[in-house]
Enzyme design. Sequence first.
Site, PDB file in Angstrom:
ATOM      1  N   ASP A 212      -4.928   9.657  53.609  1.00  0.00           N
ATOM      2  CA  ASP A 212      -5.136  11.089  53.438  1.00  0.00           C
ATOM      3  C   ASP A 212      -6.239  11.597  54.371  1.00  0.00           C
ATOM      4  O   ASP A 212      -7.286  10.954  54.514  1.00  0.00           O
ATOM      5  CB  ASP A 212      -5.549  11.347  51.980  1.00  0.00           C
ATOM      6  CG  ASP A 212      -5.698  12.818  51.655  1.00  0.00           C
ATOM      7  OD1 ASP A 212      -4.662  13.478  51.512  1.00  0.00           O
ATOM      8  OD2 ASP A 212      -6.844  13.292  51.544  1.00  0.00           O
ATOM      9  N   GLU A 273      -2.008  10.573  57.726  1.00  0.00           N
ATOM     10  CA  GLU A 273      -1.909  12.022  57.569  1.00  0.00           C
ATOM     11  C   GLU A 273      -2.953  12.587  58.521  1.00  0.00           C
ATOM     12  O   GLU A 273      -4.140  12.645  58.208  1.00  0.00           O
ATOM     13  CB  GLU A 273      -2.205  12.469  56.137  1.00  0.00           C
ATOM     14  CG  GLU A 273      -1.813  13.929  55.945  1.00  0.00           C
ATOM     15  CD  GLU A 273      -2.778  14.781  55.134  1.00  0.00           C
ATOM     16  OE1 GLU A 273      -2.388  15.884  54.754  1.00  0.00           O
ATOM     17  OE2 GLU A 273      -3.929  14.381  54.904  1.00  0.00           O
TER      18      GLU A 273
HETATM   19  C1  NOJ Z   1      -4.158  16.290  52.017  1.00  0.00           C
HETATM   20  C2  NOJ Z   1      -3.393  16.220  50.738  1.00  0.00           C
HETATM   21  O1  NOJ Z   1      -2.018  16.139  51.022  1.00  0.00           O
HETATM   22  C3  NOJ Z   1      -3.758  17.456  49.947  1.00  0.00           C
HETATM   23  O2  NOJ Z   1      -2.943  17.613  48.821  1.00  0.00           O
HETATM   24  C4  NOJ Z   1      -5.214  17.363  49.583  1.00  0.00           C
HETATM   25  O3  NOJ Z   1      -5.598  18.574  48.942  1.00  0.00           O
HETATM   26  C5  NOJ Z   1      -6.114  17.152  50.802  1.00  0.00           C
HETATM   27  N1  NOJ Z   1      -5.577  16.173  51.728  1.00  0.00           N
HETATM   28  C6  NOJ Z   1      -7.477  16.685  50.391  1.00  0.00           C
HETATM   29  O4  NOJ Z   1      -7.442  15.375  49.898  1.00  0.00           O
END
Ligand code: NOJ
Length: 557
Positions: A212, A273
């Site tokens: 993430d 991500e």
């Molecule tokens: C990306 C995640 O997909 C999202 O849902 C989240 O709010 C942020 N990162 C922070 O962790």
Amino acid sequence: MSGSNDGSPWWRTAVMYQVYPRSFADGNGDGDGDLPGLRAHLPYLADLGVDGLWISPWFPSPMADGGYDVSDFRDIHPMFGTLSDADAVLREAHALGLRVIIDLVPNHTSDQHPWFLAALEAGPGSPERQRYFFRDGRGPDGEEPPNNWISAFGGSAWARVTEPDGRPGQWYLHLFAPEQPDLNWHDPAVLEDFDDVLRFWFDRGVDGLRIDAAPAMTKKAGLPDADYGDVLEFRSLEWDDNPHWDVEEVHDIFRRWRAIADTYDGDRVFVAEAVVSSQERLAKYLRPDEMHTAFNFPYLTSPWDAEALREVIDTTLATFEPIGVPATWVLSSHDVPRTVTRYGRATTSSFFITDGEGEESDQALGTRRARAAALLMLALPGGAYVYQGEELGLPNVDDLPDEVLQDPMFIRTGGEVRGRDGCRVPIPWSGSSPPFGFSPDGVRPWLPQPESWAALTAEAESSDEGSTLSLYRAALRLRRVLGGLADLPFGWRESSEGVLDFERGNALRCVVNIGEQPVELGDDEVLLSSIALVDGRLPVDAAAWIRPGGRGMATGE
Ligand code: NOJ
């Protein structure tokens, strides 16, 4: 287990299904999805024909950001079950031939994580505060935040604490909600602990980790002010030289992690991500000693427009092919409006949750386009991600009452941005009224489902050959029969304006009509189409998979 037929790692062509556990299936009847609910529906996923699942965070969390605020990285949220439920998910998924990726959230912890509580307690200058970014404020009495950085959810990225002696004290950094303090990845204690977290989950048998907010993890030394230009918004797709995003040292962490993953058998995978400003910058995360694959945000963001899609497909392939990394494709997630709603609006491009918000959406048009988009995505080379409910053609729920909204975006913008709850409404499984088999009858799911979803339950769609579920099943089956379309060459065919027409070796030709006229398909066998052809022609906002036979060129008429 499923994957490529040619012995190459499974993740190179896998179609992964994203499970947002709170909204997938409620096994214990309390209105929240959980791991027993997920276990019960694993056969559904195997039958759907995906290769595996990515499970959004399942760790203990106060749920200030839907589970992306983790208070213990080595356990399961009691709302979802226990570690032995997680073991059962892994075991049963594997027995069904499904891979499992979990979601690691390393940029920040919850403000209820023992480390953060200890940091508050220990006070300025302590080693406990070194694990985060605590700084004195600017201005008289330190009343101003230490710099101008902004939070992804609106407002300043700094929050001030009350020191143990009761006085207003230092500030801490949170690039997301204040309940998500950023970790300091320069602190050896943080690095070492996460090495152990990786091993903890790899030892339990997870096939991979989605990382993430990967580019957030390191910050420029000295924490200098950022130059956001004219737009004071968290537009990381547009940032080139930002002191809190995509800072070079981040790659050292991924090299360290890759070395750990490589000690395990079974082709474990890291998925980044990484929302960064160019495919070239993204490619850096995918060097041979870093991560294996990444989400394709430019594709997700693309409008429903042939030239825009052609361009993003070309750029993606031109970036990834030379470095030997498979492309991935994605249409939706728990962070963006659902595809059916997005494609039914005038603004079909959507990355920021506000893009197109408030515009009328024509659901029939959106559904038609989303079905075509599914056939396009699943015919492209590489892997793909399907967000739960996408296979049912669920729309966003844009009229949730304010009082049920939980997204920090809604709360932190004072209601100006409604946020992401509308794409997180619990899945309708069966029956003719809420809770549609998500929870037992009489139990209210954590977010209310619309009555109109009766026709969109998995049960209703299973027995309807024309449903979106049947289309996904057919496409995923064909993809399997065609060997996951593994590493078959991709080539554009000549086509008229508004039409995408390409071949995957001799196995498949895909035609997508985003033009203004029906398209003549020629005499080759149509294997699958997103809607029925009319007089042998492919209507507008439709796609077809064809067995190439050498005849027939797509021409608009
Ligand atoms: C990306 C995640 O997909 C999202 O849902 C989240 O709010 C942020 N990162 C922070 O962790």
